[in-house]
Design an enzyme around this catalytic site. Structure first.
Site, PDB file in Angstrom:
ATOM      1  N   ARG A  70      31.286  16.581  14.585  1.00 57.99           N
ATOM      2  CA  ARG A  70      30.580  17.971  14.858  1.00 57.99           C
ATOM      3  C   ARG A  70      31.789  18.728  14.778  1.00 57.99           C
ATOM      4  O   ARG A  70      32.717  18.716  14.789  1.00 57.99           O
ATOM      5  CB  ARG A  70      29.601  17.659  16.124  1.00 57.99           C
ATOM      6  N   LYS A 109      22.160  17.488  18.237  1.00 66.17           N
ATOM      7  CA  LYS A 109      22.123  18.055  18.794  1.00 66.17           C
ATOM      8  C   LYS A 109      21.553  19.048  18.491  1.00 66.17           C
ATOM      9  O   LYS A 109      21.683  20.339  19.910  1.00 66.17           O
ATOM     10  CB  LYS A 109      24.047  17.836  18.607  1.00 66.17           C
ATOM     11  N   HIS A 167      21.877  16.243  29.772  1.00 60.29           N
ATOM     12  CA  HIS A 167      23.385  14.969  28.417  1.00 60.29           C
ATOM     13  C   HIS A 167      23.642  13.856  29.650  1.00 60.29           C
ATOM     14  O   HIS A 167      24.721  13.419  30.219  1.00 60.29           O
ATOM     15  CB  HIS A 167      24.113  16.115  28.595  1.00 60.29           C
ATOM     16  N   SER A 209      31.064  13.577  26.136  1.00 59.24           N
ATOM     17  CA  SER A 209      30.800  12.164  24.288  1.00 59.24           C
ATOM     18  C   SER A 209      32.278  11.107  25.518  1.00 59.24           C
ATOM     19  O   SER A 209      33.016  11.289  25.278  1.00 59.24           O
ATOM     20  CB  SER A 209      31.548  13.016  23.642  1.00 59.24           C
ATOM     21  N   LYS A 258      28.669   6.568  28.630  1.00 65.77           N
ATOM     22  CA  LYS A 258      26.603   6.478  28.861  1.00 65.77           C
ATOM     23  C   LYS A 258      25.541   5.458  28.039  1.00 65.77           C
ATOM     24  O   LYS A 258      24.936   5.261  28.329  1.00 65.77           O
ATOM     25  CB  LYS A 258      26.206   7.934  28.200  1.00 65.77           C
ATOM     26  N   THR A 259      26.228   5.673  26.437  1.00 59.89           N
ATOM     27  CA  THR A 259      25.386   4.436  26.185  1.00 59.89           C
ATOM     28  C   THR A 259      26.000   3.197  26.211  1.00 59.89           C
ATOM     29  O   THR A 259      25.484   2.151  26.565  1.00 59.89           O
ATOM     30  CB  THR A 259      25.898   4.818  24.252  1.00 59.89           C
ATOM     31  N   ASP A 276      20.537   9.418  25.389  1.00 59.31           N
ATOM     32  CA  ASP A 276      21.927  10.392  25.348  1.00 59.31           C
ATOM     33  C   ASP A 276      21.332  12.005  25.888  1.00 59.31           C
ATOM     34  O   ASP A 276      21.644  13.234  26.193  1.00 59.31           O
ATOM     35  CB  ASP A 276      22.494  10.864  24.257  1.00 59.31           C
ATOM     36  N   ARG A 286      30.093   5.584  14.179  1.00 55.14           N
ATOM     37  CA  ARG A 286      28.474   5.805  15.384  1.00 55.14           C
ATOM     38  C   ARG A 286      28.068   4.644  14.567  1.00 55.14           C
ATOM     39  O   ARG A 286      27.875   4.144  12.930  1.00 55.14           O
ATOM     40  CB  ARG A 286      28.371   6.909  14.819  1.00 55.14           C
TER      41      ARG A 286
HETATM   42  P1  ATP Z   1      28.270   9.683  22.903  1.00 53.36           P
HETATM   43  O1  ATP Z   1      28.035  11.125  24.297  1.00 53.36           O
HETATM   44  O2  ATP Z   1      29.303  10.599  22.489  1.00 53.36           O
HETATM   45  O3  ATP Z   1      27.600   9.121  22.794  1.00 53.36           O
HETATM   46  P2  ATP Z   1      28.374   8.196  25.514  1.00 53.36           P
HETATM   47  O4  ATP Z   1      28.475   8.429  26.871  1.00 53.36           O
HETATM   48  O5  ATP Z   1      27.309   7.222  25.066  1.00 53.36           O
HETATM   49  O6  ATP Z   1      29.108   9.679  24.055  1.00 53.36           O
HETATM   50  P3  ATP Z   1      30.636   5.620  24.259  1.00 53.36           P
HETATM   51  O7  ATP Z   1      29.386   5.805  23.507  1.00 53.36           O
HETATM   52  O8  ATP Z   1      28.619   4.634  26.092  1.00 53.36           O
HETATM   53  O9  ATP Z   1      29.729   6.859  25.281  1.00 53.36           O
HETATM   54  O10 ATP Z   1      31.680   5.147  24.529  1.00 53.36           O
HETATM   55  C1  ATP Z   1      32.861   4.688  25.685  1.00 53.36           C
HETATM   56  C2  ATP Z   1      33.470   4.053  24.387  1.00 53.36           C
HETATM   57  O11 ATP Z   1      34.426   3.521  25.945  1.00 53.36           O
HETATM   58  C3  ATP Z   1      33.182   2.646  23.853  1.00 53.36           C
HETATM   59  O12 ATP Z   1      33.709   2.484  23.324  1.00 53.36           O
HETATM   60  C4  ATP Z   1      32.966   1.652  25.487  1.00 53.36           C
HETATM   61  O13 ATP Z   1      33.495  -0.032  24.553  1.00 53.36           O
HETATM   62  C5  ATP Z   1      34.710   2.056  25.703  1.00 53.36           C
HETATM   63  N1  ATP Z   1      34.722   2.155  27.326  1.00 53.36           N
HETATM   64  C6  ATP Z   1      36.418   1.308  27.727  1.00 53.36           C
HETATM   65  N2  ATP Z   1      36.220   0.905  28.739  1.00 53.36           N
HETATM   66  C7  ATP Z   1      35.073   1.087  28.910  1.00 53.36           C
HETATM   67  C8  ATP Z   1      34.550   1.531  30.823  1.00 53.36           C
HETATM   68  N3  ATP Z   1      35.575   1.241  31.677  1.00 53.36           N
HETATM   69  N4  ATP Z   1      33.224   2.265  30.835  1.00 53.36           N
HETATM   70  C9  ATP Z   1      32.414   2.413  29.733  1.00 53.36           C
HETATM   71  N5  ATP Z   1      33.175   2.444  28.486  1.00 53.36           N
HETATM   72  C10 ATP Z   1      34.418   2.266  27.996  1.00 53.36           C
HETATM   73 MN    MN Z   2      26.087   7.805  23.629  1.00 52.90          MN
END
Ligand code: ATP
Ligand code: MN
Length: 538
Positions: free
Chosen positions: A59, A200, A220, A238, A242-243, A257, A322
């Site tokens: 973004r 978003k 969020h 981010s 979360k995911t 999300d 992504r």
């Molecule tokens: P967005 O809001 O951008 O979607 P998000 O909160 O969903 O972000 P994730 O897509 O879950 O974030 O990204 C977390 C990243 O960190 C993943 O690539 C995951 O493999 C990595 N990672 C490494 N170690 C950890 C950990 N201990 N816990 C969570 N994620 C981890």
């Molecule tokens: Mn996510």
């Protein structure tokens, strides 16, 4: 799913008219064909479409605007995040984008945001490309009977190929832009093909409407639940997890999300997920890895040369690779997008300073304090190639998408927590044993064990210690996690260096809170960290 009588909507009200083809509500299979034929992307080995989003692979928050008018002037929290633009500029750009799309074959799709019909909005999206329409189909909710004659409440035009030739004249920063008009109920996206802007901007719309008009807390966060309806929410900025953490084979995914919390419980705003692909590994994240199949949209990935096998370690185009897929690509997901209110809430933070304990249990006022802080750290590159962590504070873990003042959201959370019976955990998914460059990111397997122990109730039964600077209560033991990992200090080589770093981070928290002004209640302020005097530091 098929449109009524195969009819096509008239789009004059969006300034779109002409003799080009309108692809209305086509199946994802048809859209994939168009995308391939039009050279937007290629089919990967597992059948997912892989497309490049062009110049922008993330973004561009500085090019996002809200039309300032009677409805928004006194309600929107104006600033760097919510930048105003005039109605006159909007009307000019609306016509210009409409005229641009009129000269092209376009993809029109009617969808819904908000799984609870009491709080949903209908959206008609018009996109220049087929891959964007696949994204819309995957991320939003499908209407049961799309009817071209029924005009959805909101419209979104996305034209990656249009840029404004004279940005200054219209109050823009540069040629690309995202503009939300709450009176017209129109979103314009131009000059960028990054699909996250579509998702978003509609999130921002929901974040304005729901608290103001419906007293619903928009969040969020990711959500999952179990057969007993023991729901968990995962808040975080981010990259905090979360995911990743909400995709759990032992639980049912509600969404990854964006959710709302009403008197009816939790509802997803979306119908799909948008997961990061960097380092995606079948063993560590099997649910997401296997969601990359026909119907899914991969963005900005590279193949292993000579194959159609995605190389998730190749981030030469962007680190923000992504995949967008419908929620039913995750086994056992809740396709209706609704569940009961949470029993556990996780605030995820990727602390690259290596200070915060991997998990702590928050009091209600600490929960308010950390919700309003919305802390994480980013590891940003510099010219020298040295990568220094930077503290980021984003109110409610989602400031970039919140049009209203933070207190509006924080107070709604306070009301929801007031009922009691909800455990709020702060989970550091970032660094242990030292800051970025010295320590390491905590193993995903440990974080998963922590989350599991919290959900089963085991973690709460552990003994706790209080952090001298942050006042956080952290457990000293957890199944499948070494005790030393749970203790934030123990793995550091130098205890004094740890407390110095902790003090510095505490200072950043305290400084950040100053921007919320007088309105913050005293009990929330009391949950603030307290800096240790240097001579009393251990
Ligand atoms: P967005 O809001 O951008 O979607 P998000 O909160 O969903 O972000 P994730 O897509 O879950 O974030 O990204 C977390 C990243 O960190 C993943 O690539 C995951 O493999 C990595 N990672 C490494 N170690 C950890 C950990 N201990 N816990 C969570 N994620 C981890
Ligand atoms: Mn996510």
């Amino acid at each position: 799913m098929n449109p009524v009588n195969g009819a096509i909507p008239t789009l004059d009200y969006l300034f779109i008219n002409g003799d080009k083809k309108v692809h209305y509500q086509e199946s994802v299979a048809e859209l994939v064909e168009h995308a391939v034929v039009n050279g937007e992307g290629s089919l990967s080995e597992s059948g997912a479409l892989a497309a490049d989003t062009g110049q922008f692979t993330g973004r561009t928050p500085r090019d996002r605007f809200i039309v300032a008018d009677a409805q928004t002037e006194d309600t929107v929290w104006w600033g760097d995040v919510n930048q105003p633009i005039s109605t006159a500029s909007f009307e000019h750009l609306f016509k210009a984008v409409g005229a641009y799309l009129s000269g092209r074959d376009i993809f029109v799709r009617d969808t819904i945001a908000g799984a609870d019909p009491a709080y949903s909005i209908g959206i008609r999206t018009v996109t220049e490309t087929a891959y964007q329409s696949i994204f819309v189909s995957n991320l939003f909710i499908q209407p049961t009977t799309p009817d071209p004659a029924n005009r959805p409440e909101w419209s979104l035009l996305a034209a990656p190929g249009y840029t404004c030739a004279d940005p200054q004249r219209y109050g823009l920063r540069q040629g690309n832009f995202v503009i939300i008009n709450f009176t017209r109920k129109v979103v314009l996206i131009a000059g960028t093909g990054y699909t996250g802007e579509i998702k978003k901007s509609i999130f921002s719309v929901m974040n304005f409407i729901l608290p103001l008009q419906k007293r619903v807390l928009p969040m969020h966060c990711a959500a999952n639940t179990d057969a007993q309806g023991h729901t968990a929410l995962f808040f975080g900025l981010s990259g905090t997890g979360k995911t990743t953490l909400s995709a759990d084979k032992n639980r049912m995914l509600v969404g990854d999300d964006e959710h709302g919390w009403s008197d009816n419980g939790i509802f997803n705003f979306e119908g799909g997920c948008y997961a990061k692909c960097i380092g995606l590994d079948e063993r560590k994240e099997p649910e997401i890895f296997n969601a990359v199949r026909f119907g899914a949209l991969l963005e900005n990935i590279r193949y292993v040369p000579g194959t159609r096998s995605p190389n998730y370690d190749d981030v030469s185009k962007t680190e923000n690779t992504r995949v967008a897929y419908p929620i039913n690509h995750i086994m056992g997901s809740i396709t209706l997008g609704q569940t009961s209110a949470p029993k556990n809430i996780f605030f995820l933070t990727a602390d690259a300073f290596g200070v915060l304990p991997p998990v702590s249990l928050l009091s209600t006022t600490q929960a308010m304090y950390h919700f309003m802080s919305g802390y994480t750290a980013k590891v940003a590159g510099t010219e020298e190639g040295i990568r220094e962590p930077k503290a980021v504070f984003s109110v409610c873990f989602g400031e970039a998408f919140l049009p209203l003042h933070p207190m509006q959201y924080a107070e709604l959370l306070r009301q929801r927590l007031a009922g009691g019976g909800i455990d709020v955990w702060l989970v550091n998914t970032g660094w242990v044993a030292g800051p970025y460059g010295v320590g390491r990111r905590i193993k995903l397997a440990y974080t998963r064990s922590i989350v599991k122990a919290a959900l089963t109730g085991v973690l709460k039964e552990a003994s706790f210690q209080r952090h001298p600077v942050f006042g956080l209560r952290y457990p000293t033991s957890c199944p499948d996690v070494p005790d030393a990992v749970l203790n934030p200090v123990q793995l550091w080589a130098d205890e004094n260096a740890y407390f110095e770093q902790a003090n510095q981070l505490a200072r950043r928290f305290i400084d950040n809170f100053k921007r919320y002004g007088e309105e913050v209640s005293k009990d929330v302020l009391d949950a603030s960290p307290t800096m240790m005097e240097s001579d009393t530091a251990v």
